[in-house]
Write a protein that holds these residues in place. Structure first.
Motif, PDB file in Angstrom:
ATOM      1  N   ILE A   4      45.317 -27.759  14.721  1.00  0.00           N
ATOM      2  CA  ILE A   4      45.468 -29.173  15.055  1.00  0.00           C
ATOM      3  C   ILE A   4      44.190 -29.657  15.731  1.00  0.00           C
ATOM      4  O   ILE A   4      43.457 -28.874  16.332  1.00  0.00           O
ATOM      5  CB  ILE A   4      46.697 -29.435  15.972  1.00  0.00           C
ATOM      6  N   LEU A   5      43.965 -30.938  15.561  1.00  0.00           N
ATOM      7  CA  LEU A   5      42.771 -31.558  16.121  1.00  0.00           C
ATOM      8  C   LEU A   5      43.231 -32.392  17.313  1.00  0.00           C
ATOM      9  O   LEU A   5      44.163 -33.187  17.189  1.00  0.00           O
ATOM     10  CB  LEU A   5      42.187 -32.466  15.049  1.00  0.00           C
ATOM     11  N   GLY A   6      42.596 -32.177  18.423  1.00  0.00           N
ATOM     12  CA  GLY A   6      43.027 -32.915  19.614  1.00  0.00           C
ATOM     13  C   GLY A   6      41.846 -33.583  20.285  1.00  0.00           C
ATOM     14  O   GLY A   6      40.697 -33.433  19.860  1.00  0.00           O
ATOM     15  N   LEU A   7      42.157 -34.322  21.304  1.00  0.00           N
ATOM     16  CA  LEU A   7      41.110 -35.059  22.013  1.00  0.00           C
ATOM     17  C   LEU A   7      41.162 -34.658  23.469  1.00  0.00           C
ATOM     18  O   LEU A   7      42.225 -34.536  24.037  1.00  0.00           O
ATOM     19  CB  LEU A   7      41.377 -36.550  21.868  1.00  0.00           C
ATOM     20  N   SER A   8      40.000 -34.437  24.017  1.00  0.00           N
ATOM     21  CA  SER A   8      40.047 -34.050  25.432  1.00  0.00           C
ATOM     22  C   SER A   8      39.177 -35.013  26.243  1.00  0.00           C
ATOM     23  O   SER A   8      38.361 -35.726  25.691  1.00  0.00           O
ATOM     24  CB  SER A   8      39.524 -32.650  25.617  1.00  0.00           C
ATOM     25  N   LEU A  56      42.428 -41.348  12.126  1.00  0.00           N
ATOM     26  CA  LEU A  56      40.987 -41.521  12.295  1.00  0.00           C
ATOM     27  C   LEU A  56      40.687 -42.467  13.453  1.00  0.00           C
ATOM     28  O   LEU A  56      39.780 -42.230  14.258  1.00  0.00           O
ATOM     29  CB  LEU A  56      40.403 -42.067  10.979  1.00  0.00           C
ATOM     30  N   ALA A  57      41.497 -43.518  13.548  1.00  0.00           N
ATOM     31  CA  ALA A  57      41.278 -44.517  14.602  1.00  0.00           C
ATOM     32  C   ALA A  57      41.403 -43.884  15.982  1.00  0.00           C
ATOM     33  O   ALA A  57      40.667 -44.240  16.900  1.00  0.00           O
ATOM     34  CB  ALA A  57      42.275 -45.665  14.451  1.00  0.00           C
ATOM     35  N   LYS A  58      42.326 -42.932  16.110  1.00  0.00           N
ATOM     36  CA  LYS A  58      42.496 -42.265  17.407  1.00  0.00           C
ATOM     37  C   LYS A  58      41.213 -41.527  17.778  1.00  0.00           C
ATOM     38  O   LYS A  58      40.756 -41.584  18.913  1.00  0.00           O
ATOM     39  CB  LYS A  58      43.643 -41.249  17.341  1.00  0.00           C
ATOM     40  N   VAL A  59      40.683 -40.851  16.797  1.00  0.00           N
ATOM     41  CA  VAL A  59      39.464 -40.082  17.046  1.00  0.00           C
ATOM     42  C   VAL A  59      38.307 -41.032  17.380  1.00  0.00           C
ATOM     43  O   VAL A  59      37.566 -40.804  18.345  1.00  0.00           O
ATOM     44  CB  VAL A  59      39.127 -39.218  15.802  1.00  0.00           C
ATOM     45  N   LEU A  60      38.178 -42.097  16.595  1.00  0.00           N
ATOM     46  CA  LEU A  60      37.074 -43.049  16.827  1.00  0.00           C
ATOM     47  C   LEU A  60      37.206 -43.703  18.198  1.00  0.00           C
ATOM     48  O   LEU A  60      36.218 -43.873  18.913  1.00  0.00           O
ATOM     49  CB  LEU A  60      37.064 -44.121  15.727  1.00  0.00           C
ATOM     50  N   LYS A  96      38.681 -42.515  20.822  1.00  0.00           N
ATOM     51  CA  LYS A  96      38.366 -41.556  21.869  1.00  0.00           C
ATOM     52  C   LYS A  96      36.846 -41.370  21.958  1.00  0.00           C
ATOM     53  O   LYS A  96      36.287 -41.254  23.051  1.00  0.00           O
ATOM     54  CB  LYS A  96      39.070 -40.235  21.556  1.00  0.00           C
ATOM     55  N   MET A  97      36.198 -41.383  20.793  1.00  0.00           N
ATOM     56  CA  MET A  97      34.737 -41.248  20.811  1.00  0.00           C
ATOM     57  C   MET A  97      34.099 -42.445  21.510  1.00  0.00           C
ATOM     58  O   MET A  97      33.154 -42.312  22.278  1.00  0.00           O
ATOM     59  CB  MET A  97      34.196 -41.093  19.389  1.00  0.00           C
ATOM     60  N   GLN A  98      34.661 -43.638  21.212  1.00  0.00           N
ATOM     61  CA  GLN A  98      34.124 -44.854  21.859  1.00  0.00           C
ATOM     62  C   GLN A  98      34.278 -44.779  23.369  1.00  0.00           C
ATOM     63  O   GLN A  98      33.480 -45.317  24.118  1.00  0.00           O
ATOM     64  CB  GLN A  98      34.864 -46.105  21.361  1.00  0.00           C
ATOM     65  N   THR A  99      35.357 -44.115  23.801  1.00  0.00           N
ATOM     66  CA  THR A  99      35.579 -44.060  25.247  1.00  0.00           C
ATOM     67  C   THR A  99      35.004 -42.789  25.867  1.00  0.00           C
ATOM     68  O   THR A  99      35.284 -42.466  27.012  1.00  0.00           O
ATOM     69  CB  THR A  99      37.085 -44.169  25.581  1.00  0.00           C
ATOM     70  N   GLY A 100      34.258 -42.036  25.072  1.00  0.00           N
ATOM     71  CA  GLY A 100      33.520 -40.897  25.624  1.00  0.00           C
ATOM     72  C   GLY A 100      34.254 -39.563  25.619  1.00  0.00           C
ATOM     73  O   GLY A 100      33.794 -38.601  26.216  1.00  0.00           O
TER      74      GLY A 100
END
Ligand code: CTP
Ligand code: MG
Length: 391
Positions: free
Chosen positions: A387-391, A219-223, A225-229
């Motif tokens: 899988i859930l990833g971050l872009s 969850l922290a990874k997702v949060l 990444k969200m904080q950094t846009g």
């Protein structure tokens, strides 16, 4: 406005994380959790001193990390058994010309600068500040039999976070009183409350989570990444594998030993289910297949547990900021009956993937005697993963 000292509590063992090492040493999108937490306090002009409290066994690793990441701290000290003991030791080490004390859990690397600055402004007025958020769940108070005793009014409940900020003399006194009176608290505000001194709560944020379990790490990874846009992407992949049934091999499916006179032939333990699963994960991440990552020409993979390989695939995905969302598996075997093993397989695979077993579905089927599976020449497995990833 006065200078502040910061105590970063990092002397826990991270038991609930279950990684066998202190969770604050784990990387979060590349940078260790502890380093992220310290860095939240290194740019404020009003921070005079930063003390990091660690366990004796982590001391040299943390000392190296701090040098490697080039973060400015003033003291690295050894903590105590309970968090309260660690903070007490931090307080004793602070220089006594500071006016304010910030206490922060190393396990909360996502705290925003806005919250830290708010706490600094407000502590000048109230002397004791807790950062907190209104609770979203309804809370129940239970007895020893886990029977509900009462349900407090949710409108009056806030969940406490860190940092917590105090006037130096007040928090010193609260810790002294705690020592004398045997008060124990899971946060610092509660010791000040015990003295009858009012503690003011200010709004933190829901993303300032305390990283406690594996889910929190994801969850922290997702949060972060969200904080950094950044934004989230969902990817899917399929996998398929077949192995031949032979005598005198242990049958292993989904990491579980199966009672059967035959097993599967292969270079590794030939766990066809885990192989299909790995291929679906690698496929989703666009990373090819298991043959590419674990060639069967390599002696190091001879007889290896496929679960070990799945751990490596999971680590590879994490390093690319991917987390597994869900998995659906089909096992095609004429015999034995697999239903009694399905729950075990789900829990073994879920543990390795760091997800809830509810996100793993396993189906077993025969082919009504048709084809190679029906003739019991082999066992096949299909997997489909997202899988859930971050872009
Ligand atoms: N902490 C500490 N000294 C202790 C125990 C905890 O400084 N004796 C720190 C942890 O490193 C963490 C924070 O206090 O940053 C909050 O504690 P918690 O989330 O409970 O971390 P751990 O105690 O490490 O985890 P667990 O309880 O799962 O073992
Ligand atoms: Mg703890």
């Amino acid at each position: 406005m006065g200078k502040a000292g910061v105590i970063i509590a990092a002397a826990g063992s991270g038991t609930r994380m279950g990684f066998g090492k202190n969770k604050v040493l784990l990387p979060l999108l590349g940078m260790p959790i502890l380093i992220r937490s310290i860095k939240k306090f290194t740019s404020q002009a009003w921070v005079k001193e930063i003390i990091v409290v660690v366990r004796r066994e982590d001391y040299s690793e943390i000392d190296n990390l701090i040098k490697q990441w080039d973060v400015r701290i003033d003291q690295l000290i050894i903590g105590g058994k309970r968090r309260q003991d660690s903070v007490a030791l931090g307080l004793q080490s602070l220089s006594n010309d500071i006016e304010w004390v910030f206490i922060h859990d190393a396990a909360r690397p996502l705290v925003e600068s806005r919250v830290i600055n708010d706490a600094y402004t407000q502590v000048q007025k109230y002397q004791a500040i807790g950062v907190a958020v209104p609770v979203k769940d309804t809370i129940k108070v239970i007895n020893n039999e886990q029977v509900v005793e009462n349900t407090p009014n949710r409108a009056k409940l806030w969940a406490i976070q860190t940092p917590q900020a105090f006037s130096y003399s007040l928090i010193k006194q609260a810790y002294q009183q705690a020592e004398i009176n045997g008060w124990e608290g899971t946060d610092d505000c509660s010791l000040v409350e015990n003295m009858g001194f009012p503690v003011k709560l200010i709004a933190g944020s829901y993303s300032n989570i305390k990283i406690t379990t594996k889910e929190d790490l994801q969850l922290a990874k997702v949060l972060l990444k969200m904080q950094t846009g950044g934004s989230l992407v969902m990817k899917s992949g399929i996998g398929y594998d077949v192995h031949r049934l032979v005598k005198e091999r242990q049958l292993i499916l989904g990491g579980v030993k199966i009672d059967h006179p035959c097993g599967l032939a292969g270079h590794s333990d030939a766990d066809v289910v885990t192989h299909a699963l790995m291929d679906s994960l690698l496929g989703a991440a666009g990373l090819g297949d298991i043959g590419r990552h674990f060639p069967d020409t390599e002696p190091e993979y001879q007889g290896i547990s496929s679960i070990e390989l799945l751990k490596q695939v999971t680590a590879k995905l994490s390093s690319l900021n991917y987390q597994v969302n869900n998995v659906d598996l089909v096992i095609i075997a004429q015999r034995p009956k697999l239903a009694p093993y399905v729950e075990r397989m789900r829990s073994v695979l879920a543990e390795v993937l760091g997800i809830d077993p509810g996100n793993i579905n396993i189906k077993a089927t025969t082919t009504e005697g048709l084809g190679f599976c029906g003739r019991e020449e082999g066992i096949a497995a299909f997997a489909c993963a997202t899988i859930l990833g971050l872009s």
